[in-house]
Write an enzyme that holds these catalytic residues in place. Sequence first.
Site, PDB file in Angstrom:
ATOM      1  N   HIS A 203       0.903  -1.182   0.082  1.00 42.63           N
ATOM      2  CA  HIS A 203      -0.096   0.051   0.059  1.00 42.63           C
ATOM      3  C   HIS A 203       0.971   1.227  -0.066  1.00 42.63           C
ATOM      4  O   HIS A 203       0.741   2.339  -0.822  1.00 42.63           O
ATOM      5  CB  HIS A 203      -0.901   0.024   1.073  1.00 42.63           C
ATOM      6  CG  HIS A 203      -1.838   1.239   1.415  1.00 42.63           C
ATOM      7  ND1 HIS A 203      -3.093   1.127   1.052  1.00 42.63           N
ATOM      8  CD2 HIS A 203      -1.545   2.304   1.855  1.00 42.63           C
ATOM      9  CE1 HIS A 203      -3.563   2.420   1.447  1.00 42.63           C
ATOM     10  NE2 HIS A 203      -2.664   3.006   1.923  1.00 42.63           N
ATOM     11  N   GLU A 204       1.739   1.455   0.990  1.00 40.13           N
ATOM     12  CA  GLU A 204       2.632   2.516   0.997  1.00 40.13           C
ATOM     13  C   GLU A 204       3.481   2.701  -0.122  1.00 40.13           C
ATOM     14  O   GLU A 204       3.852   3.858  -0.591  1.00 40.13           O
ATOM     15  CB  GLU A 204       3.547   2.481   2.230  1.00 40.13           C
ATOM     16  CG  GLU A 204       2.791   2.550   3.815  1.00 40.13           C
ATOM     17  CD  GLU A 204       1.812   3.788   3.802  1.00 40.13           C
ATOM     18  OE1 GLU A 204       2.066   4.692   3.398  1.00 40.13           O
ATOM     19  OE2 GLU A 204       0.969   3.327   4.419  1.00 40.13           O
TER      20      GLU A 204
ATOM     21  N   HIS B 220       1.490   4.610  -2.621  1.00 40.86           N
ATOM     22  CA  HIS B 220       1.789   6.106  -2.297  1.00 40.86           C
ATOM     23  C   HIS B 220       3.033   6.966  -3.017  1.00 40.86           C
ATOM     24  O   HIS B 220       3.003   7.732  -3.479  1.00 40.86           O
ATOM     25  CB  HIS B 220       1.398   6.305  -0.879  1.00 40.86           C
ATOM     26  CG  HIS B 220       0.076   6.215  -0.542  1.00 40.86           C
ATOM     27  ND1 HIS B 220      -0.997   6.603  -1.144  1.00 40.86           N
ATOM     28  CD2 HIS B 220      -0.400   5.674   1.071  1.00 40.86           C
ATOM     29  CE1 HIS B 220      -1.827   6.290  -0.251  1.00 40.86           C
ATOM     30  NE2 HIS B 220      -1.556   5.746   0.788  1.00 40.86           N
TER      31      HIS B 220
ATOM     32  N   HIS C 224      -5.899   7.198  -2.442  1.00 38.53           N
ATOM     33  CA  HIS C 224      -6.777   5.968  -2.021  1.00 38.53           C
ATOM     34  C   HIS C 224      -7.756   5.771  -3.303  1.00 38.53           C
ATOM     35  O   HIS C 224      -8.042   6.562  -4.146  1.00 38.53           O
ATOM     36  CB  HIS C 224      -7.361   6.337  -0.892  1.00 38.53           C
ATOM     37  CG  HIS C 224      -6.364   6.245   0.255  1.00 38.53           C
ATOM     38  ND1 HIS C 224      -6.402   7.069   1.405  1.00 38.53           N
ATOM     39  CD2 HIS C 224      -5.285   5.523   0.642  1.00 38.53           C
ATOM     40  CE1 HIS C 224      -5.363   6.656   2.284  1.00 38.53           C
ATOM     41  NE2 HIS C 224      -4.906   5.693   1.867  1.00 38.53           N
TER      42      HIS C 224
HETATM   43  N1  TQI Z   1      -1.516   5.512   6.980  1.00 37.94           N
HETATM   44  C1  TQI Z   1      -2.201   6.449   5.949  1.00 37.94           C
HETATM   45  C2  TQI Z   1      -2.313   5.733   4.743  1.00 37.94           C
HETATM   46  O1  TQI Z   1      -1.193   5.126   4.333  1.00 37.94           O
HETATM   47  C3  TQI Z   1      -1.568   7.565   5.896  1.00 37.94           C
HETATM   48  C4  TQI Z   1      -2.567   8.425   5.119  1.00 37.94           C
HETATM   49  C5  TQI Z   1      -3.651   9.004   5.517  1.00 37.94           C
HETATM   50  C6  TQI Z   1      -2.372   8.802   3.762  1.00 37.94           C
HETATM   51  N2  TQI Z   1      -4.127   9.577   4.510  1.00 37.94           N
HETATM   52  C7  TQI Z   1      -3.548   9.871   3.351  1.00 37.94           C
HETATM   53  C8  TQI Z   1      -1.281   8.761   2.835  1.00 37.94           C
HETATM   54  C9  TQI Z   1      -3.450  10.172   1.974  1.00 37.94           C
HETATM   55  C10 TQI Z   1      -1.475   9.192   1.577  1.00 37.94           C
HETATM   56  C11 TQI Z   1      -2.614   9.797   1.284  1.00 37.94           C
HETATM   57  O2  TQI Z   1      -3.095   5.589   4.183  1.00 37.94           O
HETATM   58  S1  TQI Z   1      -2.207   4.289   7.784  1.00 37.94           S
HETATM   59  C12 TQI Z   1      -3.645   1.369   5.352  1.00 37.94           C
HETATM   60  C13 TQI Z   1      -4.912   0.914   4.974  1.00 37.94           C
HETATM   61  C14 TQI Z   1      -2.326   2.989   6.579  1.00 37.94           C
HETATM   62  C15 TQI Z   1      -3.431   2.459   6.284  1.00 37.94           C
HETATM   63  O3  TQI Z   1      -1.318   3.906   8.775  1.00 37.94           O
HETATM   64  O4  TQI Z   1      -3.361   4.781   7.941  1.00 37.94           O
HETATM   65  C16 TQI Z   1      -2.539   0.799   5.099  1.00 37.94           C
HETATM   66  C17 TQI Z   1      -1.270   2.238   6.215  1.00 37.94           C
HETATM   67  F1  TQI Z   1      -5.132   1.302   3.665  1.00 37.94           F
HETATM   68  F2  TQI Z   1      -5.103  -0.445   5.060  1.00 37.94           F
HETATM   69  F3  TQI Z   1      -5.932   1.346   5.785  1.00 37.94           F
HETATM   70  C18 TQI Z   1      -1.223   1.367   5.342  1.00 37.94           C
HETATM   71 CL1  TQI Z   1      -2.570  -0.750   3.976  1.00 37.94          CL
HETATM   72 ZN    ZN Z   2      -2.881   4.911   2.351  1.00 35.66          ZN
END
Ligand code: TQI
Ligand code: ZN
Length: 168
Positions: free
Chosen positions: A125-126, A129, A135
Amino acid sequence: HYTFFPGTPRWPANRYDLTYAFLPDNQLSDTVKAIFTRAFERWSAVTPLTFTVTDSFYTADIRIGFFSGDHGDGEPFDGVLGTLAHAFSPTSGRFHLDGDENWVVGDISTATETTAIDLESVAVHEIGHLLGLGHSSVEDSIMFPTISSGTRKVALADDDIQGIQYLY
Ligand code: TQI
Ligand code: ZN
Ligand code: ZN
């Protein structure tokens, strides 16, 4: 459906061969490093991008580190669950993971902690980004903005592939 960051930032064509490095202080095991390698391979399989590990942390395109709490970038981590990791849009390359999570690097289905988080799922996922994907509204996609503890989702969905192939 997939989304991009405002302005649709992406790595330019002269930087499709990207390097990544692990924060030396973290002293990660080869098993953990291999998880990231596998996660990168999922994206390189469907794009012209390549990802090569390097020991030179400060000159790597993508810099991976585990941190706890405040780690100096204005986005402190929050202990177990909540924020798991964050990565920044191209061409930042900063990829930070919350060192307080109960990261699972093996078979998540045998994890006993209710807070177990599958490292490879979060890494895939990261990396999305890091490459410019925001998303997605498609629940099966890697870029869908929620994941439950104890679950594993590592395969790119058609929606992820269409999004990344628009960029690259
Ligand atoms: N971290 C968030 C994410 O990576 C950080 C974030 C929030 C973000 N809003 C964003 C990054 C907008 C970019 C653009 O989404 S998290 C998931 C998931 C997170 C969440 O720690 O909440 C994953 C990290 F999608 F599963 F909810 C990894 Cl896989
Ligand atoms: Zn994300
Ligand atoms: Zn950070």
